[in-house]
Each structure stands twice: as structure tokens, then as C-alpha cells.
Enzyme design. Structure first.
Site, PDB file in Angstrom:
ATOM      1  N   GLU A 215      19.479 -13.857  42.686  1.00  0.00           N
ATOM      2  CA  GLU A 215      20.019 -12.807  43.441  1.00  0.00           C
ATOM      3  C   GLU A 215      20.226 -12.974  44.763  1.00  0.00           C
ATOM      4  O   GLU A 215      21.237 -13.702  45.386  1.00  0.00           O
ATOM      5  CB  GLU A 215      19.045 -11.342  43.128  1.00  0.00           C
ATOM      6  CG  GLU A 215      19.680 -10.974  41.571  1.00  0.00           C
ATOM      7  CD  GLU A 215      18.781  -9.530  41.487  1.00  0.00           C
ATOM      8  OE1 GLU A 215      17.859  -9.220  41.842  1.00  0.00           O
ATOM      9  OE2 GLU A 215      19.057  -9.272  40.297  1.00  0.00           O
TER      10      GLU A 215
HETATM   11  C1  HEC Z   1      22.656  -9.734  43.125  1.00  0.00           C
HETATM   12  C2  HEC Z   1      22.589  -8.542  42.884  1.00  0.00           C
HETATM   13  C3  HEC Z   1      21.544  -7.529  42.996  1.00  0.00           C
HETATM   14  C4  HEC Z   1      21.185  -7.443  44.352  1.00  0.00           C
HETATM   15  C5  HEC Z   1      21.476  -8.144  45.842  1.00  0.00           C
HETATM   16  C6  HEC Z   1      20.055  -6.511  44.309  1.00  0.00           C
HETATM   17  N1  HEC Z   1      20.033  -6.052  43.244  1.00  0.00           N
HETATM   18 FE1  HEC Z   1      18.995  -4.478  42.510  1.00  0.00          FE
HETATM   19  N2  HEC Z   1      19.396  -4.594  40.664  1.00  0.00           N
HETATM   20  C7  HEC Z   1      20.556  -5.664  40.153  1.00  0.00           C
HETATM   21  C8  HEC Z   1      20.115  -5.720  38.858  1.00  0.00           C
HETATM   22  C9  HEC Z   1      21.126  -6.972  37.987  1.00  0.00           C
HETATM   23  C10 HEC Z   1      19.307  -5.259  38.264  1.00  0.00           C
HETATM   24  C11 HEC Z   1      18.745  -4.966  36.991  1.00  0.00           C
HETATM   25  C12 HEC Z   1      17.962  -6.070  36.493  1.00  0.00           C
HETATM   26  C13 HEC Z   1      17.287  -6.133  35.436  1.00  0.00           C
HETATM   27  O1  HEC Z   1      16.887  -4.914  34.812  1.00  0.00           O
HETATM   28  O2  HEC Z   1      16.537  -7.014  34.954  1.00  0.00           O
HETATM   29  C14 HEC Z   1      18.730  -4.275  39.485  1.00  0.00           C
HETATM   30  C15 HEC Z   1      17.922  -3.384  39.350  1.00  0.00           C
HETATM   31  C16 HEC Z   1      17.458  -2.443  40.334  1.00  0.00           C
HETATM   32  C17 HEC Z   1      16.715  -1.280  40.440  1.00  0.00           C
HETATM   33  C18 HEC Z   1      16.419  -0.744  39.195  1.00  0.00           C
HETATM   34  C19 HEC Z   1      16.988   0.496  38.929  1.00  0.00           C
HETATM   35  C20 HEC Z   1      16.550   1.067  37.557  1.00  0.00           C
HETATM   36  O3  HEC Z   1      16.988   2.172  37.243  1.00  0.00           O
HETATM   37  O4  HEC Z   1      15.733   0.497  36.892  1.00  0.00           O
HETATM   38  C21 HEC Z   1      16.515  -0.830  41.829  1.00  0.00           C
HETATM   39  C22 HEC Z   1      15.672   0.155  42.320  1.00  0.00           C
HETATM   40  C23 HEC Z   1      17.065  -1.988  42.402  1.00  0.00           C
HETATM   41  N3  HEC Z   1      17.796  -2.984  41.692  1.00  0.00           N
HETATM   42  C24 HEC Z   1      17.082  -1.846  43.984  1.00  0.00           C
HETATM   43  C25 HEC Z   1      17.517  -2.929  44.653  1.00  0.00           C
HETATM   44  C26 HEC Z   1      17.031  -3.133  46.042  1.00  0.00           C
HETATM   45  C27 HEC Z   1      16.169  -2.334  46.938  1.00  0.00           C
HETATM   46  C28 HEC Z   1      17.660  -4.381  46.293  1.00  0.00           C
HETATM   47  C29 HEC Z   1      17.350  -5.292  47.802  1.00  0.00           C
HETATM   48  C30 HEC Z   1      16.013  -5.427  48.268  1.00  0.00           C
HETATM   49  C31 HEC Z   1      18.233  -4.857  45.367  1.00  0.00           C
HETATM   50  N4  HEC Z   1      18.170  -3.977  44.284  1.00  0.00           N
HETATM   51  C32 HEC Z   1      19.015  -5.999  45.577  1.00  0.00           C
HETATM   52  C33 HEC Z   1      21.295  -6.401  41.052  1.00  0.00           C
HETATM   53  C34 HEC Z   1      21.037  -6.547  42.689  1.00  0.00           C
END
Ligand code: HEC
Ligand code: HEC
Length: 448
Positions: A215
Site C-alpha cells: 500500500e
Molecule cells: C493502496 C490503497 C490503500 C491506501 C493507501 C489505504 N487503504 Fe485503507 N484499505 C485498503 C484496502 C484494500 C482495505 C481492505 C484490506 C483488507 O481488508 O485486507 C482497506 C481497509 C481500510 C479500512 C477498513 C474499513 C472496514 O470497513 O473494514 C479503513 C478504516 C481504512 N482502510 C482506512 C485507511 C487509512 C486511515 C489509510 C491511510 C493511513 C488507508 N486506509 C490507506 C486500501 C488502502
């Protein structure tokens, strides 16, 4: 049996008893009494003796009616006539989170609206200063190794529905992840986060993406702290949020991001307006879809105001579920549902996933943990088949599924009147009623 049904059944029992006793008393008073020349006291005793069998019989009936789940239809014959065609019972009209029951279904399920604010842990109360800081961090590309990605790159909350519309997200260096990005809207109401529920709080979650090599790719949490410390513009904001002279740590960074995420809530939906009392908020198809959502059993997992058993409204053990729960090899193969077992031990045959929220689901295609389905109708068919053992067809010839468990040696017959195309359409219409007015307006303006 519903509370109202039971009460009306009791009422009928009592009325019958009174009528029975009146008839008996009249018989004894005018027929038996004079013929046998009994004294008044003896006439009363005779009435009671003759009536005792009737009392015992009525009590037996009531016990049976209480134990056997008395068919709702029978109860409804006795129940007071409802004047409203929708048969809505509104409860607690002044309560903060209004409640609506749809009677006429087997069991009363309480539909609730989403509160405006998400609960925060005691140690990290949501303050305006933290929210402003968290918003800035959420949109800062300095949190990624090559300064190209911020949280909002994959969770676009300013212009989008809080995700990226891709099956797998694009990480640093063009890497494509294997899981779909869920929306961050309403994530403050979830009890566990990620598709497999591996994070217990938004604070825990926020420390993940920056150091995930696929990521944001930072080498360590210290490196993230250093990036934030490098930017003098942050000093004041951190001082206002956490007090002066405190070092900027990852704990504060993630606390501020979590506080901001707790403000990303959408209770501005047709569904919430309906539950608050606006009868016009849902179309006829959406109402039918809402009833089906309950009767088909979607509520067994997508329960409560956030449409997820993995939410603060339900106790945590409900959060993770088997998916697929029923056999349907064609779906598993077509959508590669056996590639990832989620929260289960790697190598297991069955996959376990956190129940996702369905709010704004019409705006967050593609679907499922691997983003393999881009059509909401198809997801509803998959859910009905894989999670409820339903058949999806217009052919009503066989309306039960037999499920044999060789481990327990049990054969269960599951009533599974097939779901018709219209049923699926109506459930999809209902899911659309969970879209936020604000987010929908943006999508219609072509921003999303
Ligand atoms: C490269 C893309 C990417 C970036 C950059 C990213 N995310 Fe995500 N995020 C995802 C993905 C894909 C998932 C699901 C991963 C999994 O469940 O294994 C996720 C899951 C989440 C969830 C969980 C939501 C749920 O309903 O379970 C949250 C909250 C979240 N991210 C917040 C953030 C925050 C805060 C940041 C920055 C610090 C961030 N993400 C950066 C791709 C990204
Ligand atoms: C036994 C629990 C269970 C039942 C019952 C259930 N679901 Fe689900 N649902 C899940 C789980 C778990 C997932 C996540 C699947 C995954 O990881 O890909 C899910 C995912 C979904 C999604 C996709 C969400 C997204 O953002 O990708 C939709 C839409 C959905 N369910 C609708 C329904 C409907 C409609 C019903 C009733 C026909 C239903 N579900 C019944 C557990 C359930």
C-alpha cells in the site's frame, strides 16, 4: 409469536371464559336449579364444578398456543384491525434513534436509524481539533514512501464514496492488491475492521496501511513519525489537538485519523428518513425489498443500524461468518471465492469473513473481498444462495433445500421458496435506499 398476537389471543381466551360461565350460570339458574330444587349456594357450587373442566381446557389451550409458535395468520384474525395499509407500528417517536417494526413477518425485527456520531474510546474523544488534524493527515501523501499516495487515494471521501472503485487497490509502485478497498464512510460504527476483521479499532487500523509494502510502503512506523515531524506546519495542529510540548508519535497520528474517520457518517438516507417517520421516503418496491431483506434472512448477518453484525450495535462474536456458508460450486469458481480464506487459518477449506456494512453499497462497486462482482443484483443472488441456501429462480416447483451434515449426521430441510427476479430487483432497490443523499448527489453530478 409477537407480543401483540399473544395478548390478543389471551383476550379471546378471557372473553370465551366469561361467555361460557354466563351460559353455564343461566343454565343452572333457570334449568338445572329449579328442576333439582338446589339452594342458591349449591347452584353456585354446581356452576363452578361444571365450569372447572372448561377453565382447565382454556388454560391448556393457552399454554399450547404459547409453546407452539402459533401461526401469525391465525393471530392476525383476532388482532385489532390496523387502519394503516403499511401496518406500521411506530415506537418511541421522540427517542433519539427512532424504531420501526414491520409486523406481519414471522418475528418482529426492529429497524433503527444510524446515530449522527460514532462512539469513540475513552482515551481518544473526538474533538474538533483532532478532526481537523486527522483530515489533513488522511489527505497527506507524505505518509507513503514515494509521496504519491494518501489514505484518500484509495478511500476518496471528498469526491467519492470512500473507496476507489477498483477490484484490488493500487499501491505504491503500481502494485495491485488482492482485496477490494471498503468504504471508510460509517466505519466508525464497525466493531472490527478489514474484510477479515483483523483490526479491533480505527486507531489500530490506521497504523496498517502506511507500513504495508503493497500500500503506502513506508519501512517503519518511526519513519512515518519522522515524515510528520519534518513538516513544521503540523506542530501547531498537534499542539492544539494533544497539548503543547508533546512529541508527535504514531499513537497521536493514528488517534487523529481515527477521530476524523468517526465523523464520516451517513444517516442522510431514504431508509433513515423512513424510519424517522417520513412514509414517502421509500418506494413500494423498496418497501417490498425491505420486508424481503428481513424474511429472506439477510438481517441474520446484516443487522442493526449499520447493516452489519460486526458493528458496535451487536456483540462482537457475531462479527465473523462463514462465506460461503452453503455449497454452490459454480459461484465459488466463477468469482474465485476459494482463493482467500479470510479470517480462517490459512489452508482451511472454509473461509470466514467479517460481515460488511451495506450502507452506500450501491455506490461502492465492485463487491466482495476480492472485488470480483461488479453488479449488485448478482451480489444479492450470491448472498441468497451462498448465505441463505436459497434458490434463485422463477420456478416454484421445489421450495425446500435439504442440507446433510455428515459430521453431525443431521438432515435439515430449509424452507427455501426460490427468490424470483422481481424479489432480487426489490432487494436491490432497498439497498439503494441506504445511499446517502449527499454522496448520491455527488455521484449524479458525475464526480463520483
Ligand atoms: C493502496 C490503497 C490503500 C491506501 C493507501 C489505504 N487503504 Fe485503507 N484499505 C485498503 C484496502 C484494500 C482495505 C481492505 C484490506 C483488507 O481488508 O485486507 C482497506 C481497509 C481500510 C479500512 C477498513 C474499513 C472496514 O470497513 O473494514 C479503513 C478504516 C481504512 N482502510 C482506512 C485507511 C487509512 C486511515 C489509510 C491511510 C493511513 C488507508 N486506509 C490507506 C486500501 C488502502
Ligand atoms: C450468514 C451471514 C450472511 C447473510 C445471511 C447474508 N450476508 Fe451478505 N455478506 C456476508 C459476508 C460475510 C459478506 C462479505 C463477503 C466477502 O468477504 O466477500 C457479505 C457481503 C455482502 C454484500 C457485498 C458488500 C460489499 O461491499 O462488497 C452485499 C451487497 C450483501 N452481503 C447483501 C446481502 C443480502 C441482500 C443478503 C440477503 C439475501 C445477505 N447479504 C445475507 C454475510 C451474510
Amino acid at each position: 409469536m409477537g407480543q401483540a398476537g399473544l395478548v390478543s389471543f389471551m383476550n379471546v381466551g378471557i372473553v370465551m371464559l366469561i361467555i361460557g360461565f354466563s351460559v353455564l350460570f343461566l343454565m343452572v339458574r333457570f334449568e338445572l336449579g329449579p328442576a333439582s330444587g338446589l339452594s342458591p349456594v349449591r347452584k353456585w357450587i354446581m356452576t363452578l364444578a361444571l365450569g372447572s373442566g372448561m377453565v382447565a381446557f382454556s388454560i391448556k389451550l393457552m399454554i399450547i398456543a404459547t409453546l407452539v409458535n402459533f401461526p401469525a395468520q391465525t393471530i392476525r384474525l383476532f388482532a385489532a384491525q390496523q387502519t394503516d395499509p403499511l401496518q406500521l407500528e411506530r415506537e418511541a417517536p421522540n427517542a433519539e434513534t427512532p424504531i420501526v417494526r414491520l409486523p406481519g413477518l414471522q418475528k418482529a425485527y426492529v429497524w433503527r436509524t444510524l446515530p449522527e456520531t460514532a462512539p469513540a474510546p475513552k482515551w481518544n474523544p473526538t474533538t474538533p481539533e483532532k478532526v481537523v488534524l486527522g483530515e489533513r493527515l488522511f489527505h497527506d501523501t507524505a505518509l507513503s514512501i514515494d509521496r504519491t499516495l494518501s489514505c484518500s487515494s484509495c478511500h476518496d471521501v471528498r469526491n467519492g464514496a470512500g473507496e476507489d472503485h477498483r477490484p484490488g487497490s493500487l499501491g505504491v509502485g503500481g502494485q495491485v492488491g488482492s482485496r477490494n478497498a471498503p468504504t471508510v464512510w460509517n466505519s466508525g460504527f464497525q466493531s472490527v475492521l478489514f474484510w477479515d476483521g483483523r483490526a479491533a479499532s480505527l486507531e489500530d487500523q490506521a497504523a496498517g496501511p502506511p507500513v504495508n509494502p503493497a500500500e503506502m510502503g513506508m519501512p517503519s512506523l518511526e519513519a512515518v513519525e519522522q515524515r510528520v515531524n519534518e513538516n513544521p506546519a503540523y506542530r501547531d495542529a498537534f499542539a492544539r489537538a494533544f497539548g503543547a510540548d508533546q512529541p508527535i508519535t504514531i499513537r497521536q497520528i493514528t488517534a487523529a485519523i481515527a477521530a476524523y474517520e468517526r465523523t464520516l457518517n451517513t444517516s442522510d438516507t431514504p431508509y433513515d428518513r423512513f424510519v424517522r417517520g417520513d412514509r414517502q421516503a421509500l418506494s413500494a418496491a423498496q418497501l417490498r425489498g425491505m420486508a424481503l431483506f428481513q424474511s429472506v434472512g439477510c438481517i441474520l448477518c446484516h443487522s442493526g443500524p449499520n447493516f452489519s453484525a460486526a458493528s458496535v450495535f451487536d456483540p462482537p462474536p457475531a462479527a465473523l461468518r462463514l462465506f460461503p456458508a452453503f455449497d454452490a460450486p459454480h459461484y465459488v469458481k466463477r468469482y474465485q471465492l476459494d482463493k482467500d480464506v479470510g479470517a480462517n487459518t490459512p489452508g482451511s477449506k472454509q473461509a470466514v469473513w467479517r460481515v460488511p456494512s451495506l450502507r452506500n453499497v450501491a455506490l461502492t462497486a465492485p463487491y466482495l473481498h476480492n472485488g470480483s462482482v461488479d453488479n449488485l443484483h448478482e451480489v444479492v443472488r450470491i448472498m441468497a444462495t451462498l448465505q441463505r441456501g436459497k434458490r434463485v429462480s422463477n420456478d416454484a416447483a421445489d421450495n425446500a433445500t435439504l442440507v446433510w451434515s455428515s459430521r453431525d449426521r443431521t438432515l435439515a430441510r430449509i424452507e427455501a421458496a426460490p427468490l424470483s427476479d422481481r424479489d432480487v430487483d426489490d432487494i436491490v432497490e432497498f439497498l439503494k435506499a441506504l445511499s446517502s443523499d449527499r454522496l448520491l448527489a455527488r455521484s449524479q453530478a458525475g464526480v463520483l
